[in-house]
Motif scaffolding. Structure first.
Motif, short mmCIF file in Angstrom:
data_model
loop_
_atom_site.label_atom_id
_atom_site.label_comp_id
_atom_site.label_asym_id
_atom_site.label_seq_id
_atom_site.Cartn_x
_atom_site.Cartn_y
_atom_site.Cartn_z
N SER A 119 0.81 -1.23 0.00
CA SER A 119 0.00 0.00 0.00
C SER A 119 0.84 1.27 0.00
CB SER A 119 -0.92 0.01 1.23
OG SER A 119 -1.74 -1.14 1.26
N GLN B 225 0.49 3.61 -3.14
CA GLN B 225 -0.84 4.24 -3.21
C GLN B 225 -0.95 5.40 -2.24
OE1 GLN B 225 -0.30 1.02 -3.31
NE2 GLN B 225 -1.44 0.16 -5.02
N VAL B 226 -0.41 5.22 -1.04
CA VAL B 226 -0.44 6.30 -0.05
C VAL B 226 0.42 7.48 -0.53
CG1 VAL B 226 0.23 6.93 2.29
CG2 VAL B 226 -0.92 4.76 1.87
N GLU C 24 -1.55 9.41 -3.09
CA GLU C 24 -2.61 10.23 -2.48
C GLU C 24 -2.04 11.52 -1.89
OE1 GLU C 24 -5.96 6.99 -1.02
OE2 GLU C 24 -4.20 7.35 0.24
N ASP D 85 -7.22 9.03 6.57
CA ASP D 85 -8.40 8.88 5.72
C ASP D 85 -8.17 7.95 4.54
OD1 ASP D 85 -9.78 10.69 7.32
OD2 ASP D 85 -9.04 12.42 6.18
N SER D 86 -6.97 7.46 4.39
CA SER D 86 -6.65 6.62 3.24
C SER D 86 -7.34 5.26 3.34
CB SER D 86 -5.14 6.43 3.12
OG SER D 86 -4.82 5.52 2.10
N GLN D 87 -7.84 4.80 2.21
CA GLN D 87 -8.47 3.47 2.17
C GLN D 87 -7.44 2.35 2.19
OE1 GLN D 87 -10.21 2.48 -1.67
NE2 GLN D 87 -9.00 4.10 -2.68
N TYR D 88 -6.17 2.70 2.02
CA TYR D 88 -5.12 1.69 1.97
C TYR D 88 -4.48 1.42 3.33
CZ TYR D 88 -5.54 2.73 -3.00
OH TYR D 88 -6.03 2.92 -4.27
N THR D 89 -4.87 2.16 4.33
CA THR D 89 -4.34 1.95 5.67
C THR D 89 -5.34 1.16 6.51
OG1 THR D 89 -5.25 4.02 6.51
CG2 THR D 89 -3.03 4.09 5.58
N THR D 90 -4.82 0.42 7.47
CA THR D 90 -5.66 -0.32 8.42
C THR D 90 -5.81 0.53 9.68
OG1 THR D 90 -4.88 -2.44 7.55
CG2 THR D 90 -5.95 -2.45 9.71
N HIS D 91 -6.96 1.13 9.85
CA HIS D 91 -7.20 2.06 10.96
C HIS D 91 -7.26 1.31 12.29
CE1 HIS D 91 -8.97 5.56 13.00
NE2 HIS D 91 -9.76 4.69 13.59
#
Length: 436
Positions: free
Chosen positions: A80, A83-84, A87, A98-104
């Motif tokens: 990821s 991709q980050v 962004e 807010d990234s969809q590629y991170t695991t919150h």
């Protein structure tokens, strides 16, 4: 623009980190304004867990009151990373949280009950992979202080926690096996020295000491990794590991320099320029080991972690170049001597020996500095132990070749030659001089 450059550089450096220093750690962050802080890098299996506890949290800002939802922890995989980065480059004000590629995991909004400043929670990792634990601060002109306790582990089939990453859980056994190999090697070396007492020189005793330190270094490495694996803490074995590693590296470079100069078995004293090499190499190795300890014990969360990595790399390169010069000087000296002292065969044999040693040293340095690093970088996270195995195999092979070439024997094939070989050597030297 400064934020973009910082994050881009930071994430690129993060992608080059070859392995983790995973264990249970308690870290203190004091007035840190970095937009991202890397804590750990860990290889998870399908039974992986990450636990994060924060306490004594305080946030100060020069602008508006900080938004707690803009400060938090997340996991990021290698896949990821790009991709980050994309962004961030497309939107300078983009928050990584807010990234969809991170695991919150959680933000400071989850610190409860208000106004308490502590949080403790464990999270299962559902998708096996190598993840890095980050803290993000998306509040401009704000700094954070807190105490963070991290704990990463995989559960074995019997429910026991394994605190080593998936690709390093084999290291305790690997290091122990290689320590046994060096003890066997030491026994053979002692036997060879006792068998040929008349041919033993001081350098051979120093080489025996190198084998002892190398074996002890591997035992401490095995115990260090074992205790981290089962408890999350090295229990003091890391101190012994760093001690023997320091002695081993300094002794190895010293032996290479002394063997390369022919000290003890060819000449009793070192020349001034050879002494200067040792006076340069040894202090630099002290600095390199200090950098290694800082890198290994603190981890990437400290602000100067990248600087210490650069120091270690630069010093290592300088030392690797420095130890080559005495071998080159010996080759040059033997080539000149062979033209004047009437012992062409003996000098040609010595010249051949040092040329071979030069090639062996170059090959060893290239493999352990370039090839091993490449293996660490390209290997899947589950096979990180392969690079450690390759490095130890290369080191053992180098020790065996070096010790064989300069072993104590009464009739050394390089130094005891007959008249026919003498005549052949004179012709070879004349041909070499003609070609030059």
């Amino acid at each position: 623009m400064a934020k973009i450059l910082f994050l881009t550089l930071f994430l690129l450096i993060f992608s080059l980190i070859p392995h983790s220093f995973a264990e249970i750690k308690t870290l203190k962050i004091i007035s840190d304004n970095r937009p991202m802080i890397l804590f750990e890098k860990f290889g998870f299996t399908h039974t992986g867990h990450v636990a994060v506890a924060v306490s004594s949290v305080s946030v100060s800002s020069n602008l508006s009151p900080p938004d707690p939802s803009r400060l938090g922890f997340f996991l990021l995989s290698e896949e990821s990373l790009l991709q980050v980065l994309l962004e961030i480059q497309q939107n300078p004000s983009f928050c990584v949280l807010d990234s969809q590629y991170t695991t919150h995991l959680f933000t400071f909004r989850d610190l409860s009950p208000p106004p308490a400043s502590s949080f403790n929670h464990s999270y299962p990792v559902s998708i096996p992979n190598e993840y890095s634990l980050f803290f993000a601060n998306c509040n401009p002109e704000s700094s954070v202080s807190m105490t963070v306790r991290t704990e990463m582990y995989n559960l074995e089939f019997n429910g026991v926690k394994d605190y080593l990453p998936a690709g390093q859980t084999q290291l305790p056994s690997l290091f122990f096996l290689f320590s046994l190999a060096y003890f066997v090697f030491l026994g053979y070396w002692v036997f060879a020295c006792l068998k040929n007492k008349k041919s033993v020189h001081r350098i051979h005793l120093l080489m025996a000491g190198l084998l002892i330190i190398k074996a002890l270094n591997l035992i401490c490495a095995a115990e260090d990794k074992h205790y981290v694996k089962v408890t999350g803490s090295p229990h003091g074995w890391d101190v012994l590991f760093y001690l023997f590693q320091f002695i081993r590296v300094v002794l190895l470079f010293t032996v290479i320099v002394l063997v390369g100069t022919g000290w003890s078995f060819l000449k009793p004293f070192l020349q001034e320029k050879e002494k200067k090499v040792l006076l340069i190499v040894i202090p630099l190795q002290v600095l390199a080991n200090v950098a290694s300890i800082v890198i290994g014990e603190t981890g990437p969360f400290i602000k100067d972690w990248v600087t210490w990595n650069q120091v270690f790399l630069l010093v290592d390169i300088i030392c690797c170049c420095a130890i080559i010069f005495p071998i080159v000087w010996s080759i040059r000296s033997l080539r000149e001597t062979s033209k004047t002292d009437g012992k062409a065969a003996r000098n040609l044999a010595k010249l051949t020996l040092f040329r071979q040693f030069y090639i062996v040293v170059i090959g060893y340095l290239y493999f352990t500095r370039i090839v091993v690093f490449a293996l660490k970088t390209i290997s899947a996270y589950k096979y990180q132990w392969v690079s450690n195995a390759a490095e130890e195999i290369a080191s053992l092979a180098f020790y065996v070749i070096m010790f064989y070439m300069f072993r104590p024997v009464e009739r050394n094939e390089y130094f005891v030659l007959d008249e026919e070989e003498e005549e052949a050597a004179e012709m070879a030297l004349r041909d070499e001089e003609f070609e030059l």
